[in-house]
Design an enzyme around this catalytic site. Structure first.
Site, PDB file in Angstrom:
ATOM      1  N   LYS A 150     -10.526  -3.644  40.705  1.00 44.30           N
ATOM      2  CA  LYS A 150     -10.128  -2.245  40.649  1.00 44.30           C
ATOM      3  C   LYS A 150     -10.124  -1.476  42.124  1.00 44.30           C
ATOM      4  O   LYS A 150      -9.056  -1.040  42.557  1.00 44.30           O
ATOM      5  CB  LYS A 150     -11.151  -1.226  39.887  1.00 44.30           C
ATOM      6  N   GLN A 179     -18.184   2.733  35.193  1.00 45.69           N
ATOM      7  CA  GLN A 179     -17.885   1.410  34.490  1.00 45.69           C
ATOM      8  C   GLN A 179     -18.923   1.207  33.386  1.00 45.69           C
ATOM      9  O   GLN A 179     -20.096   1.210  33.347  1.00 45.69           O
ATOM     10  CB  GLN A 179     -17.990   0.277  35.606  1.00 45.69           C
ATOM     11  N   ASP A 213      -9.855   7.350  32.903  1.00 45.85           N
ATOM     12  CA  ASP A 213     -10.267   6.406  31.803  1.00 45.85           C
ATOM     13  C   ASP A 213      -9.648   7.202  30.541  1.00 45.85           C
ATOM     14  O   ASP A 213      -9.468   6.495  29.628  1.00 45.85           O
ATOM     15  CB  ASP A 213     -11.922   6.014  31.677  1.00 45.85           C
TER      16      ASP A 213
END
Ligand code: NDP
Length: 299
Positions: A53, A97, A120
């Site tokens: 990422k 995460q 997200d």
């Protein structure tokens, strides 16, 4: 034989669009979108995701902020970092995460993220916006799955019979909502569904998000259907040598490829789309926060 839907190529197209959008935002508005990724602990798979990422964020011209915290970090300290990132004007997207260590309440962390920075798409406000069909931030893997279906079937999915196998908050539910917004007639299957094979046989578009290796059989696929396989399952691969493993999807690929019209491979299908959509979400979030026109990404 089905067309193989090349997720790597489509993800590269999305990243190219994001790169163009970032340079326009910089040139026209002096705005550099920034993505903060927070990793707690040292789970090897999560470390790889976070490194990818960060690298791709920089490659498209955005600012990358990586926060690596030890596994014993308290929930209070993580929430304090999220609050700092919420308040930081250089940070337009925040991704924590998952999975988090057991002593941290993941829901509390997701709830703490400013919905405007929730790239997200997991915050209840964004989930609610998706239900209402309002602009928000859409979860990345579901968004990537629908983009691949649109690429394979032409821009319009309107009127298709779609079957989504799996109803998780992360994948199945948002995919089904996105497909309803595309005017598909959507059926959702799950572990209590009776005669899954029969539902599969009627689907023009089948999205598998179960997490069970090759459980969807080739003979269940409607001839000519589009098959999007979200599943990622690691299984033994004795043909590669003792103790070796490989990744397979939720669909029996070889058998399904002979029947379907188009199909995503695993790996190389949905997987690469997730980070590409994360970058796209960050651009959208940055433009909205700055109050400048949102780049017209063809998503
Ligand atoms: P979950 O375990 O959260 O959900 C699985 C879903 O499958 C549940 O809704 C469950 O039903 C359903 N299910 C389980 N067994 C059956 C069955 N026999 N028949 C029909 N449905 C069944 O998984 P996720 O949604 O998080 O992930 C699904 C897959 O997608 C995994 O392989 C995961 O690794 C992969 N994935 C890939 C990503 C990527 O490509 N970047 C990102 C995220 C996930 P019930 O609700 O009744 O329990």
């Amino acid at each position: 034989m089905a067309e193989r839907i090349d997720g790597k190529a489509v993800a590269a197209d999305v990243r190219a669009e994001v790169t163009d959008a970032v340079s326009t935002l910089k040139a026209d508005h002096g705005l550099t979108p920034g993505l903060a990724v927070v990793l707690v602990g040292d789970d090897p798979a999560s470390k790889v995701y976070v490194a990818n990422k960060g690298r791709q964020t920089v490659e498209v011209g955005m600012a990358s902020f990586e926060h690596k915290l030890p596994a014993e970090t308290s929930e209070a300290d993580l929430l304090a970092l999220v609050a700092t990132l919420n308040a930081d004007p250089a940070v337009h997207g925040i991704l924590v995460q998952m999975p988090l260590p057991d002593h941290i309440d993941s829901d509390a962390v997701v709830m703490a993220i400013d919905p405007a920075k929730d790239v997200d798409g997991l915050h209840p406000e964004n989930a609610g916006r998706l239900v209402l069909g309002q602009p928000g931030l859409v979860p990345c893997t579901p968004q990537g799955s629908v983009i691949l279906a649109k690429r394979a079937l032409g821009a319009s999915l309107s009127g298709l019979d779609a079957l989504v196998v799996g109803r998780s908050i992360l994948v199945g539910k948002p995919v089904s909502l996105l497909l309803q917004n595309e005017n598909c007639t959507v059926t959702m299957a799950h572990s209590r569904t009776r005669d899954l094979a029969d539902h599969c046989r009627r689907a023009d578009l089948l999205v598998a998000a179960v997490g069970r290796p090759e459980m969807i059989k080739g003979e269940w696929i409607k001839p000519g259907a589009c098959v999007i396989d979200v599943g990622i399952n690691r299984v033994p691969a004795p043909e590669k040598g003792d103790g070796k493993t490989k990744l397979v999807g939720d669909v029996d690929f070889d058998a399904a490829e002979a029947v379907a019209g188009s199909i995503t491979p695993v790996p190389g299908g949905v997987g690469p789309m997730t980070i590409a959509c994360l970058l796209a979400n960050t651009v959208v979030a940055a433009a909205r926060q700055a109050g400048v026109p949102v780049p017209d990404l063809v998503l």
